[in-house]
Design a protein around this motif. Structure first.
Motif, PDB file in Angstrom:
ATOM      1  N   UNK A 136      16.968   6.769 -11.796  1.00 45.95           N
ATOM      2  CA  UNK A 136      16.161   7.200 -12.705  1.00 45.95           C
ATOM      3  C   UNK A 136      15.656   9.063 -12.022  1.00 45.95           C
ATOM      4  N   UNK A 137      14.524   9.174 -13.174  1.00 48.03           N
ATOM      5  CA  UNK A 137      14.071  10.335 -12.379  1.00 48.03           C
ATOM      6  C   UNK A 137      14.368  11.174 -10.677  1.00 48.03           C
ATOM      7  N   UNK A 138      13.571   9.748 -10.337  1.00 46.78           N
ATOM      8  CA  UNK A 138      13.601  10.113  -8.760  1.00 46.78           C
ATOM      9  C   UNK A 138      14.640   9.755  -7.875  1.00 46.78           C
ATOM     10  N   UNK A 139      15.199   9.235  -8.620  1.00 49.43           N
ATOM     11  CA  UNK A 139      17.650   9.095  -8.212  1.00 49.43           C
ATOM     12  C   UNK A 139      17.785  11.707  -8.285  1.00 49.43           C
ATOM     13  N   UNK A 140      17.023  11.144  -9.283  1.00 44.62           N
ATOM     14  CA  UNK A 140      17.703  13.063  -9.627  1.00 44.62           C
ATOM     15  C   UNK A 140      17.012  14.189  -9.067  1.00 44.62           C
ATOM     16  N   UNK A 141      16.249  13.736  -8.890  1.00 47.36           N
ATOM     17  CA  UNK A 141      15.578  14.876  -8.019  1.00 47.36           C
ATOM     18  C   UNK A 141      16.258  15.093  -6.499  1.00 47.36           C
ATOM     19  N   UNK A 142      16.661  13.622  -6.323  1.00 51.39           N
ATOM     20  CA  UNK A 142      17.504  13.576  -4.804  1.00 51.39           C
ATOM     21  C   UNK A 142      18.884  14.232  -4.484  1.00 51.39           C
ATOM     22  N   UNK A 143      19.275  14.363  -5.867  1.00 51.35           N
ATOM     23  CA  UNK A 143      20.697  14.491  -5.840  1.00 51.35           C
ATOM     24  C   UNK A 143      20.469  16.083  -6.002  1.00 51.35           C
ATOM     25  N   UNK A 144      19.576  16.676  -6.839  1.00 51.31           N
ATOM     26  CA  UNK A 144      19.223  17.801  -7.895  1.00 51.31           C
ATOM     27  C   UNK A 144      18.978  18.764  -6.151  1.00 51.31           C
ATOM     28  N   UNK A 145      18.426  18.005  -4.983  1.00 48.20           N
ATOM     29  CA  UNK A 145      18.114  19.295  -3.979  1.00 48.20           C
ATOM     30  C   UNK A 145      19.102  18.889  -3.414  1.00 48.20           C
ATOM     31  N   UNK A 146      20.375  18.072  -2.817  1.00 51.04           N
ATOM     32  CA  UNK A 146      21.147  18.090  -2.030  1.00 51.04           C
ATOM     33  C   UNK A 146      22.577  18.856  -3.140  1.00 51.04           C
ATOM     34  N   UNK A 147      22.593  19.212  -4.347  1.00 49.39           N
ATOM     35  CA  UNK A 147      23.406  19.882  -5.329  1.00 49.39           C
ATOM     36  C   UNK A 147      22.894  21.295  -5.735  1.00 49.39           C
ATOM     37  N   UNK A 148      21.861  21.639  -5.793  1.00 51.35           N
ATOM     38  CA  UNK A 148      20.950  23.156  -5.542  1.00 51.35           C
ATOM     39  C   UNK A 148      20.164  23.183  -7.290  1.00 51.35           C
ATOM     40  N   UNK A 149      20.080  21.792  -7.783  1.00 52.25           N
ATOM     41  CA  UNK A 149      19.063  22.137  -9.191  1.00 52.25           C
ATOM     42  C   UNK A 149      18.300  21.458  -8.558  1.00 52.25           C
ATOM     43  N   UNK A 150      16.547  22.119  -9.941  1.00 56.41           N
ATOM     44  CA  UNK A 150      15.874  21.534  -9.817  1.00 56.41           C
ATOM     45  C   UNK A 150      15.477  20.874 -11.254  1.00 56.41           C
ATOM     46  N   UNK A 151      14.249  19.788 -11.075  1.00 51.83           N
ATOM     47  CA  UNK A 151      14.475  18.722 -11.953  1.00 51.83           C
ATOM     48  C   UNK A 151      13.299  18.675 -12.583  1.00 51.83           C
ATOM     49  N   UNK A 152      12.920  19.062 -14.124  1.00 43.77           N
ATOM     50  CA  UNK A 152      12.290  19.162 -14.874  1.00 43.77           C
ATOM     51  C   UNK A 152      11.863  17.873 -15.937  1.00 43.77           C
TER      52      UNK A 152
END
Length: 320
Positions: A136-152
């Motif tokens: 979900x969006x929370x999962x995506x945020x966690x992966x974004x933090x480690x991969x270098x992209x932000x989530x809107x």
């Protein structure tokens, strides 16, 4: 100029600071438009590229084909509409059983990070991704933090107490409520195709029609509609009366889409044509004979003129 690319194993990021909006975007309705506006704005703020990641075929056709919805748009219509909204690139990911089986972590790493090089990812509040819709969006945020992209995250658009969705638009069209569909879409539902020879019955009774072989899967319910018509999708629309159905007065048969263009003369055979459905004038019905049918058609023409009074929209996608 809108760019369309098909992602594959060899894909690599080639755009500056991609801001990636993810979804099917079938219909590109008002809810999608809010999400896309956020992506375009976020890309502009960082001198980046507004990218849409979409899927072909629709994921449901792979995961649950028996329950897959009909598409509101063709891929070409989707690309044209996204371009009008300021999107720079439409990246099409072939949706395969392998993609369906990917974990949320794999999808984020392989598609969003490596294939697209996302600087930001824009999704709706109800976004789900990965095998079994586990992310979900929370999962995506966690992966974004480690991969270098932000989530809107973008909230859904609500109209008349319900979230705007492609399924609501399909339901409206299935009822023949072209007006309700247009409100949710932000423009009339458009069906495109090519004009093919018919049986000549319309011309024989003084009401020649262009028979459209539709490329779109989703048609409005059987009936007679006031619509705008674009032969070859020319800039200026022509008012039309459109019948969708099986022509029961003439014994039925295959479903046909026939447009009688008002105040128009010309040969349309073989040409591309678009129809934007504005209002359902009546349901399809059987008439006792040719004279009764002709009388009703003349009334349909008068009604269509009233509905379509005024200047036509600039294009099938006007109102975005």
């Amino acid at each position: 100029m809108m760019e369309v690319v098909r992602l594959d194993a060899a894909s690599a990021p080639c755009w500056p600071r991609p801001c990636v909006a993810v979804g099917n975007f079938d219909g590109v309705h008002r809810g999608h438009q809010a999400l896309l506006a956020s992506a375009v704005s976020a890309a502009a703020a960082r001198a980046g590229t507004a990218v849409v990641l979409t899927f072909d075929p629709h994921p449901a056709r792979v995961i649950a084909p028996e329950a897959a919805p009909t598409a509101l748009m063709t891929l070409g219509q989707k690309a044209a509409t996204l371009g009008r909204l300021g999107v720079h690139t439409m990246a099409v990911l072939p949706f395969t059983p392998e993609v369906a089986a990917a974990s949320p972590e794999d999808f984020a790493a392989r598609v969003l990070h490596r294939a697209l090089g996302a600087d930001a990812v824009v999704v709706g509040t109800n976004f789900r991704f990965g095998r079994g819709r586990a992310g979900d969006v929370g999962t995506l945020r966690r992966h974004g933090e480690s991969l270098g992209f932000r989530v809107v995250e973008v909230a859904p658009v609500v109209m008349e107490g319900e979230r705007v969705s492609s399924s609501r638009i399909r339901d409206a069209l299935a009822r023949g409520d072209a007006g309700a569909a247009a409100v949710l879409l932000g423009r009339p539902h458009c069906v495109e195709g090519r004009v093919v020879p018919g049986d000549g019955r319309g011309r024989a009774i003084g009401v020649p029609t262009a028979n459209l072989q539709p490329a779109n899967e989703t048609l409005p319910a059987f009936g007679v509609y006031a619509a705008w018509c674009w032969p070859e999708l020319a800039p200026a629309g022509t008012p039309a009366v459109v019948n969708i159905g099986r022509r029961p007065t003439f014994g039925g048969g295959a479903v046909s889409v026939e447009a009688h263009l008002l105040d128009f003369a010309g040969d349309l055979y073989g040409r591309a044509m678009g129809l934007s459905f504005v209002f359902r004038l009546r349901a399809e019905r059987t008439f006792p004979g040719k004279d009764a049918l002709i009388a009703q058609i003349q009334e349909d023409i008068r009604a269509a003129r009233r509905v379509l009074a005024g200047a036509p929209p600039a294009s099938p996608w006007d109102g975005l």
